[in-house]
Design a protein around this motif. Structure first.
Motif, PDB file in Angstrom:
ATOM      1  N   UNK A 241       0.858  -1.183   0.000  1.00 56.88           N
ATOM      2  CA  UNK A 241       0.000   0.000   0.000  1.00 56.88           C
ATOM      3  C   UNK A 241       0.889   1.226   0.000  1.00 56.88           C
ATOM      4  N   UNK A 242       0.524   2.201  -0.808  1.00 57.86           N
ATOM      5  CA  UNK A 242       1.184   3.504  -0.749  1.00 57.86           C
ATOM      6  C   UNK A 242       0.122   4.565  -0.499  1.00 57.86           C
ATOM      7  N   UNK A 243       0.549   5.636   0.164  1.00 61.20           N
ATOM      8  CA  UNK A 243      -0.386   6.688   0.557  1.00 61.20           C
ATOM      9  C   UNK A 243       0.157   8.024   0.104  1.00 61.20           C
ATOM     10  N   UNK A 244      -0.703   8.756  -0.596  1.00 61.34           N
ATOM     11  CA  UNK A 244      -0.364  10.113  -1.033  1.00 61.34           C
ATOM     12  C   UNK A 244      -1.326  11.059  -0.339  1.00 61.34           C
ATOM     13  N   UNK A 245      -0.786  12.024   0.344  1.00 61.59           N
ATOM     14  CA  UNK A 245      -1.625  12.978   1.052  1.00 61.59           C
ATOM     15  C   UNK A 245      -0.809  14.205   1.410  1.00 61.59           C
ATOM     16  N   UNK A 246      -1.517  15.271   1.677  1.00 59.58           N
ATOM     17  CA  UNK A 246      -0.911  16.492   2.192  1.00 59.58           C
ATOM     18  C   UNK A 246      -2.007  17.260   2.910  1.00 59.58           C
ATOM     19  N   UNK A 247      -1.669  17.978   3.963  1.00 61.14           N
ATOM     20  CA  UNK A 247      -2.692  18.757   4.662  1.00 61.14           C
ATOM     21  C   UNK A 247      -3.450  19.660   3.690  1.00 61.14           C
TER      22      UNK A 247
END
Length: 140
Positions: A118-124
């Motif tokens: 699993x990879x996760x891409x996020x930013x506030x």
């Protein structure tokens, strides 16, 4: 439900239930999947999507969640995108909401146990995308 109907109908049912409960718009787009996939892969795929959607609804105040499921002969590819608050995936787990941190660890562990990742891409302020790749056993 997974055993009888397969992954996609189960994801569609789950999305309808969560949308009704949360008021969040949840859309499922999927390729045709064979009903008969290994049970451990089906369970891992469903639980990863379930956790990603739950995190988006509970912690990110998402208004829309898009679930995409793609079937390839050698793998299943899942994308769960939300328009919620987002977060810094590089931030140490102790400084994030503890339940989110444990959920991310659980998704990664499920994928790893199923021969994937699993990879996760996020930013506030920018939402989150969870991408899961699960390996399928070779068939003749």
């Amino acid at each position: 439900m997974l055993d009888r109907l397969g992954l996609i109908p189960t994801l569609q049912w789950f999305a309808r239930q969560q949308a009704k409960y949360s008021g969040c718009e949840i859309v499922v787009e999927a390729d045709a999947f064979p009903v008969a996939l290994p049970p451990d892969i089906l369970i891992a795929a469903f639980r990863i999507v379930q956790e990603a959607v739950s995190n988006a609804v509970r912690h990110a105040a998402a208004r829309r969640i898009d679930i995409q499921a793609h079937y390839h002969r050698a793998r299943i590819e899942l994308h769960v995108r939300d328009d919620g608050a987002g977060f810094d995936p590089e931030q140490p787990g102790g400084q994030q909401e503890p339940r989110v941190g444990l959920g991310l660890i659980g998704m990664r562990q499920r994928a790893q146990d199923a021969g994937g990742h699993v990879s996760i891409r996020s930013a506030p302020g920018s939402g989150t995308e969870v991408i899961a790749l699960l390996a399928l056993p070779e068939t003749d």
